[in-house]
Structures are given as structure tokens and as C-alpha cells.
Enzyme design. Structure first.
Site, PDB file in Angstrom:
ATOM      1  N   TYR A   1     126.269  46.252 121.715  1.00 61.87           N
ATOM      2  CA  TYR A   1     126.888  44.940 121.908  1.00 61.87           C
ATOM      3  C   TYR A   1     126.033  43.805 121.355  1.00 61.87           C
ATOM      4  CZ  TYR A   1     129.655  47.488 125.433  1.00 61.87           C
ATOM      5  OH  TYR A   1     130.443  48.395 126.100  1.00 61.87           O
TER       6      TYR A   1
ATOM      7  N   HIS B   1     126.482  56.421 124.583  1.00 57.63           N
ATOM      8  CA  HIS B   1     127.643  55.586 124.277  1.00 57.63           C
ATOM      9  C   HIS B   1     128.802  56.401 123.688  1.00 57.63           C
ATOM     10  CE1 HIS B   1     128.598  51.105 123.332  1.00 57.63           C
ATOM     11  NE2 HIS B   1     129.680  51.747 123.711  1.00 57.63           N
TER      12      HIS B   1
END
Length: 294
Positions: free
Chosen positions: A53, A115
């Protein structure tokens, strides 16, 4: 409100995790810092970020400020981050994680996730997570975006069972088979993109239920998550929505209405394995850490 936001689920290693938290996907560092501070001021006790992010530093600043503002200790907040796909592998995960801790300004995280299940690497990455876990630098470890086959493969080659599988989960994408598998194996399912964007929020049935209960469509969906035992991390960069997303503990959906929302599932994923080079798509963009103007 804060008492409700402190309600928790117990993970398979005994660690307790708030069932409702806040995510910061697609927020730059400045926005993430402000959102985290607002969330902690409004009673949230769980924050979710990821290296990909590009805002771990902002989350670290917001966490530091929010703790000070509210007289909280680090252990009062449940912090999640994730291993970047480009860092996967044993040594590279361990090295990259030290940088993540520095950006987050914390000696540990409460939950560390893989992830995505990068082919040929996720088992070595998991071995690194087990080391991090045993060293006390992560109170729990888990995965994100793992289908059943990859979960089975990971658990066959691991000594620590994943505590969480974070998936895209909302009324139009309910991951029924994966949820059933996780339930049977004592792995908590956590929803990313729990509101499903404009399509789920604008669904006629959800809008009708919002009118029935005197709530927003977002609140209906988040309440549905709660009653199905899903951990949920809605994202917002606006304080009024951060507050509104937490206003879901003063009503319950009828069983019939739960079933109606369940019937909306159309397996509508926004992103899946074929969108990545590591799964054999040569036309997919190279995985990078998102950079946002601060």
C-alpha cells in the site's frame, strides 16, 4: 461505541483480535496517518495495512499520535501488515520485515500475513513468518488470498497453522467454499473490500434492507459480516464514514434477511491469480509498492 469496537474473536493460537477494524488501502502516507488517528480517537482498536500500500510510514505516525491522544499503550491496538509479493522468500522476507517494523514504529505486529501466494515462494515465505512468530515479532501469522488448494499445500509443509485468511468478501463475492474450509480448520476469514464498492452498496436488496432497519447500506453489509463471524476492515479516509462504519452494534439482521443477502453471491472477484505474473500471466504488470503523492 468503544465497548462494541473492543469486541473480539479468538484466533486459533489464543490471541484475541477485534472483529471490526479499519483498512488504509489506496491512502497516501498523510491520509493514512490522519485516518488512523481518527479511528483510534473514535474507538477503533484494529488497523490493517500492507507494504504494497506504500503507507506503512503514515500508519506508524498515525498510530503514534493516536496512542498519545487517547492515553493508549501499543498493546491496546491490533496492528496487521503483509509481506510484499516482491519480498517473498525466506531471507528476503526476514530482511524486508525489519524495514516494515521501522516504518510502523513498532517492535512487533499483531498479525503478519502473506499478501498473495506467490508460486514457488510462499512456503519459504511461511517458514520466515514462523521464525518471526516464534521470535515474538508477530503475535499471530496468516495468509491473504489463498484458495483451498494453496491452503492445503501450505499447511502440509508448516508447523504453525495460519490464524487468518484475508479474502475479498462482500455480498457479491462470498467465497463460500473457502469460508467453509476455513471454518472446518479453525482459520478465521477476514474481509478485504467488505463493502464491495458501488455495486454492492447500490444493490436494490441491500438498499431495501437499509430502509427497513433505518441504517445505511454500508452498515447493513458490515452488520451482515458481524453476524456471519467475519472479521471486517472497511476503509475510509473521511472521519464521518469511519464513525458511521462503527455504528452497527445497536441492531441485528433477521435470519431471513441474512439469507437474502447470502443469495446475492455471484463470485464477482475484482482481482485474482490470473492478474499476476507469478501465476503465469506475461501481460500482467510487475508487482510494485504503490506510491501515492503525499
Amino acid at each position: 461505541m468503544s465497548r462494541d469496537l473492543e469486541s473480539k474473536v479468538r484466533l486459533n493460537n489464543g490471541v484475541e483480535m477485534p472483529q471490526l477494524g479499519m483498512g488504509v488501502w489506496k491512502s497516501n502516507n498523510k491520509t493514512a496517518a490522519q485516518s488512523v488517528e481518527w479511528a483510534l480517537n473514535d474507538g477503533y482498536r484494529a488497523i490493517d495495512t500492507a507494504k504494497q500500500y506504500g503507507n506503512e510510514a503514515g500508519v506508524g505516525e498515525g498510530l503514534k499520535k493516536g496512542l498519545a491522544d487517547n492515553g493508549l499503550k501499543r498493546e491496546d491496538v491490533f496492528l496487521t501488515t503483509k509481506v510484499f509479493n516482491g519480498d517473498q522468500g525466506y531471507d528476503s522476507t526476514l530482511e524486508a520485515f525489519e524495514g516494515q517494523l521501522k516504518r510502523l514504529q513498532t517492535p512487533y505486529v499483531d498479525l503478519l500475513l502473506i499478501h498473495w501466494p506467490v508460486n514457488g515462494k510462499y512456503k519459504e515465505t511461511w517458514r520466515a513468518l514462523e521464525k518471526i512468530y516464534h521470535e515474538g515479532k508477530a503475535r499471530a501469522i496468516g495468509v491473504s488470498n489463498f484458495n483451498i488448494r494453496r491452503l492445503r499445500d501450505l499447511m502440509k509443509h508448516s508447523s504453525v497453522k495460519p490464524a487468518v485468511n484475508q479474502m475479498e468478501f462482500h455480498p457479491l463475492e462470498q467465497e463460500a467454499d473457502i469460508k467453509e474450509y476455513c471454518d472446518l480448520n479453525d482459520i478465521k476469514l477476514e474481509a478485504w473490500s467488505p463493502l464491495g464498492g458501488g455495486e454492492a452498496l447500490g444493490n436494490p436488496l441491500v438498499k431495501k434492507l437499509a430502509e427497513k432497519y433505518g441504517k445505511s447500506t454500508a452498515q447493513i453489509i458490515l452488520r451482515w459480516d458481524m453476524q456471519r463471524g467475519i472479521i471486517s476492515i472497511p476503509k475510509s479516509a473521511h472521519e464521518k464514514y469511519i464513525q458511521a462504519n462503527a455504528d452497527i452494534f445497536d441492531f441485528e439482521l433477521d435470519d431471513d434477511d441474512i439469507r437474502l443477502i447470502n443469495s446475492l453471491n455471484v463470485d464477482k472477484r475484482s482481482i485474482w491469480y490470473g492478474d499476476f505474473r507469478w501465476n503465469g500471466n506475461p501481460d500482467a504488470p510487475v508487482d510494485t509498492v504503490d506510491q501515492w503523492d503525499d
